[in-house]
Motif scaffolding. Structure first.
Motif, PDB file in Angstrom:
ATOM      1  N   ASP A 148      51.935   7.206 -20.710  1.00  0.00           N
ATOM      2  CA  ASP A 148      53.191   7.948 -20.721  1.00  0.00           C
ATOM      3  C   ASP A 148      53.526   8.329 -22.171  1.00  0.00           C
ATOM      4  OD1 ASP A 148      54.367   5.727 -21.937  1.00  0.00           O
ATOM      5  OD2 ASP A 148      55.352   5.061 -20.117  1.00  0.00           O
ATOM      6  N   LYS A 149      54.539   9.136 -22.325  1.00  0.00           N
ATOM      7  CA  LYS A 149      54.891   9.675 -23.654  1.00  0.00           C
ATOM      8  C   LYS A 149      55.248   8.580 -24.657  1.00  0.00           C
ATOM      9  CE  LYS A 149      56.446  13.957 -21.633  1.00  0.00           C
ATOM     10  NZ  LYS A 149      57.540  14.826 -21.277  1.00  0.00           N
ATOM     11  N   THR A 150      55.717   7.432 -24.179  1.00  0.00           N
ATOM     12  CA  THR A 150      56.134   6.371 -25.091  1.00  0.00           C
ATOM     13  C   THR A 150      54.930   5.660 -25.727  1.00  0.00           C
ATOM     14  OG1 THR A 150      56.225   4.706 -23.333  1.00  0.00           O
ATOM     15  CG2 THR A 150      58.251   5.956 -23.784  1.00  0.00           C
ATOM     16  N   ASP A 204      43.997  14.034 -20.755  1.00  0.00           N
ATOM     17  CA  ASP A 204      44.322  12.783 -20.057  1.00  0.00           C
ATOM     18  C   ASP A 204      43.075  12.174 -19.411  1.00  0.00           C
ATOM     19  OD1 ASP A 204      46.989  13.085 -20.751  1.00  0.00           O
ATOM     20  OD2 ASP A 204      47.610  13.820 -18.781  1.00  0.00           O
ATOM     21  N   GLU A 236      54.090  21.052 -20.390  1.00  0.00           N
ATOM     22  CA  GLU A 236      55.012  21.097 -19.248  1.00  0.00           C
ATOM     23  C   GLU A 236      54.887  22.412 -18.466  1.00  0.00           C
ATOM     24  OE1 GLU A 236      56.575  18.288 -18.590  1.00  0.00           O
ATOM     25  OE2 GLU A 236      55.722  17.494 -20.442  1.00  0.00           O
ATOM     26  N   TYR A 277      46.881   6.008 -16.907  1.00  0.00           N
ATOM     27  CA  TYR A 277      47.810   7.066 -17.286  1.00  0.00           C
ATOM     28  C   TYR A 277      48.610   6.586 -18.489  1.00  0.00           C
ATOM     29  CZ  TYR A 277      46.900   9.168 -12.741  1.00  0.00           C
ATOM     30  OH  TYR A 277      46.291   9.733 -11.653  1.00  0.00           O
TER      31      TYR A 277
END
Length: 173
Positions: A168-170, A102, A40, A166
């Protein structure tokens, strides 16, 4: 399928041309975690790039004989060069991604879903202090018009090129 994709990304399962991509992605993850880099943090990608350069130096992954005279085109994401009649090389600085990890995950996902246009990681190239991944991909000659982006039609078959995935965090839960 989610478990299968997680195994490919983590290097537990293989995918076409995935060995070097998985190795680089795992080493980046290991080094970034060991350095306690925060994804982050606005400086994360710069720090991650420094780690990547150390890995490239250590493993001698720099490409010095790239033929820039065979330039084909440039998109928002990458520069494209004709390698031979069957292959293009693409230079990508991961600009569309929050991290190099990524970007490498994207390559692995592309190779899983679209093996006919799989990316091979050839190495890395540096130009004016910008690091580029150098990947090879089959040269697709569009034989029919296609109205969708990153999709070409060759002899009636849809070919996905320059896909962007992409996670995501999940995804890891």
């Amino acid at each position: 399928m989610k478990n299968e994709l997680q195994n490919i990304i983590s290097g537990k399962s293989s995918v076409v041309y995935g060995a070097l991509i998985q190795t680089v992605a795992r080493e980046l993850e290991r080094s970034c975690n060991a350095s306690k880099l925060d994804k982050e943090n606005e400086h994360f990608k710069k720090q991650e790039t420094e780690i990547l350069v150390e890995l490239i130096d250590k493993e001698q992954l720099w490409i010095s004989d790239l033929n820039l005279d065979n330039y084909v085109s440039k998109g928002a994401e990458q520069r494209v060069y004709l390698k031979d009649g069957k292959t293009v090389q693409k230079l990508n600085d991961s600009i569309y991604y929050a991290s190099w990890q990524d970007y490498f995950h994207n390559l692995l996902l592309n190779n899983f879903f679209f093996a006919d246009t799989a990316y091979r990681l050839d190495g890395f190239y540096k130009d004016a202090d910008v690091v580029f991944a150098v990947v090879s991909q089959s040269f697709i000659k569009a034989t029919e018009p296609t109205k969708l982006e990153n999709l070409l039609t060759e002899n009636g078959v849809l070919r996905f090129i320059d896909t962007v995935f992409y996670l995501d965090k999940t995804f890891w839960n």
